[in-house]
Design a protein around this motif. Structure first.
Motif, mmCIF file in Angstrom:
data_model
loop_
_atom_site.group_PDB
_atom_site.id
_atom_site.type_symbol
_atom_site.label_atom_id
_atom_site.label_comp_id
_atom_site.label_asym_id
_atom_site.label_seq_id
_atom_site.Cartn_x
_atom_site.Cartn_y
_atom_site.Cartn_z
ATOM 1 N N GLN A 156 0.831 -1.206 0.000
ATOM 2 C CA GLN A 156 0.000 0.000 0.000
ATOM 3 C C GLN A 156 0.870 1.262 0.000
ATOM 4 O O GLN A 156 0.548 2.252 -0.659
ATOM 5 N N PHE A 157 2.016 1.223 0.689
ATOM 6 C CA PHE A 157 2.869 2.411 0.824
ATOM 7 C C PHE A 157 3.746 2.646 -0.407
ATOM 8 O O PHE A 157 4.238 3.750 -0.614
ATOM 9 N N GLY A 158 3.981 1.624 -1.215
ATOM 10 C CA GLY A 158 4.770 1.784 -2.439
ATOM 11 C C GLY A 158 6.229 2.110 -2.181
ATOM 12 O O GLY A 158 6.834 1.627 -1.217
ATOM 13 N N GLU A 159 6.787 2.983 -3.028
ATOM 14 C CA GLU A 159 8.224 3.266 -2.990
ATOM 15 C C GLU A 159 8.671 4.013 -1.737
ATOM 16 O O GLU A 159 9.871 4.102 -1.462
ATOM 17 N N HIS A 160 7.732 4.537 -0.972
ATOM 18 C CA HIS A 160 8.116 5.302 0.218
ATOM 19 C C HIS A 160 8.816 4.436 1.262
ATOM 20 O O HIS A 160 9.473 4.971 2.161
ATOM 21 N N ILE A 161 8.701 3.123 1.151
ATOM 22 C CA ILE A 161 9.315 2.233 2.150
ATOM 23 C C ILE A 161 10.829 2.164 2.019
ATOM 24 O O ILE A 161 11.496 1.560 2.868
ATOM 25 N N ILE A 162 11.395 2.768 0.964
ATOM 26 C CA ILE A 162 12.852 2.665 0.769
ATOM 27 C C ILE A 162 13.636 3.222 1.949
ATOM 28 O O ILE A 162 14.797 2.865 2.147
ATOM 29 N N HIS A 163 13.017 4.070 2.755
ATOM 30 C CA HIS A 163 13.735 4.699 3.857
ATOM 31 C C HIS A 163 13.916 3.761 5.047
ATOM 32 O O HIS A 163 14.696 4.081 5.951
ATOM 33 N N TRP A 164 13.232 2.624 5.063
ATOM 34 C CA TRP A 164 13.399 1.717 6.197
ATOM 35 C C TRP A 164 13.486 0.245 5.814
ATOM 36 O O TRP A 164 13.692 -0.595 6.684
#
Length: 366
Positions: free
Chosen positions: A265-273
């Motif tokens: 659901q969060f998409g590419e924003h998870i790259i930070h963790w």
């Protein structure tokens, strides 16, 4: 005569007190400057006091695989010294990759998600895998200079670095399969890591607390979704209004099945963790060098030299001690987290700890 002498000694005493006060104030200011630097530098996290400004707290050295000379700030290692450090890191990486018991944590396919993380400099045959929250802004600047867009890193506007439509840094995913294979097998490849738990703290602060680049979706979309699922008292409007807590964040990251559904659901924003393994596939791609944030003062010049670009570009100046591991900060953030949640979190990031020689955080687990 006696009166003059008395005034003379009083004046000397007053000067002594003034000097003592100035020394104390200057140390305090130095500490604050180091602690605040990372929060100002383009949203990247450099928030660790340390080496030359503040004496570190007695703690296991996260650079387990580094030689003793790296523990001595006064001894400046040569490039050949640091080459042996780099070789040991690559050897450790290879060894852990062969550990079948960790395979689920260390092996990923070279997917588009991974290829999207890797920036290309064809002019100098370099690939850089982006691992957010370890000072990637500065390495992007280095590549932008190498591509010829700016003469020095100091002249690059901060907002341009993160604008991937305008910064002139192509991603490996934009190339054909044949071009990708050729570059992966022949180019100099590197990425940077830091202590996994300290990186998570940096991601939490940068995206859910301060959000310096104004990315509202973290607070308005991702945080409420995590709160609804992982905060026991989320129905209380006062609790929800307080924003995401680090405890909520830890529970989300440690929940294997629930997190996977939310990550889609969060998409590419998870790259930070997400893990370093998820970002850069280090067991599938044979990297030339892996730098450590904690020893960046030695790693940056070594990587520039090893890549053959040390005469073409300089890495931005690193304030003394800015990259030092900060155990006090880690203990503070984890102080209210249950042992069960910490162990679940470690179970997810254990691969990162072992691949890159970081000691397990026993002071949090036991």
């Amino acid at each position: 005569m006696g009166e003059a002498m008395r005034h003379h000694w009083l004046l000397l005493g007053a000067c002594g007190w003034v000097l003592l006060i100035l020394m104390f104030v200057s140390k305090f200011i130095s500490f604050r400057a180091v602690d605040d630097y990372g929060e100002r530098a383009g949203g990247q996290s450099w928030t660790v006091p340390g080496t030359k400004v503040v004496k570190p707290i007695s703690v296991s050295n996260p650079e387990k695989t580094a030689p003793k000379l790296s523990d001595q700030p006064s001894a400046i290692p040569t490039i050949s010294d640091w080459q042996s450090v780099s070789e040991r890191r690559i050897d450790l990486l290879s060894t852990v990759c062969k550990n079948s018991s960790l395979r689920n944590l260390t092996h990923v396919s070279i997917s588009k998600f991974v290829l999207d993380r890797i920036f290309v400099c064809d002019k100098h045959k370099i690939l850089f895998c982006q691992t957010p929250k370890v000072g990637n802004t500065q390495w992007k600047k280095v590549l932008i200079v190498l591509n010829g867009a700016f003469p020095t890193v100091e002249e690059i506007p901060e907002n341009l670095v993160h604008d991937h439509e305008k910064n002139g840094l192509p991603r490996l995913s934009s190339l054909t399969p044949q071009e990708i294979t050729h570059r992966l097998s022949t180019y100099f490849k590197f990425f940077i890591v830091r202590d996994p738990f300290e990186r998570l703290i940096s991601a939490f602060k940068d995206k859910f607390v301060k959000n310096p680049r104004f990315e509202p979706w973290y607070k308005h979309d991702i945080a409420p979704a995590i709160i609804r699922k992982y905060r026991k008292s989320h129905r209380d409007s006062d609790h929800s209004a307080s924003g995401l807590h680090f405890e909520d964040f830890v529970r989300y990251l440690g929940d294997v099945e629930g997190r996977r559904r939310m990550d889609r659901q969060f998409g590419e924003h998870i790259i930070h963790w997400v893990t370093y393994a998820d970002l850069c596939a280090p067991c599938e791609i044979h990297y030339s060098a892996v730098g450590h944030h904690e020893t960046l003062e030695q790693d940056a010049p070594y990587i520039l030299k090893a890549a053959g670009i040390d005469q073409l570009v300089s890495y931005p100046a690193i304030p003394p001690g800015i990259t030092r591991y900060n155990r006090t900060k880690v203990e503070h953030y984890f102080s209210g987290i249950s042992k069960r949640d910490v162990r679940r979190l470690y179970a997810r990031y254990q691969g990162d700890f072992q691949l890159f020689g970081y000691p397990s955080p026993d002071f949090l687990l036991n």
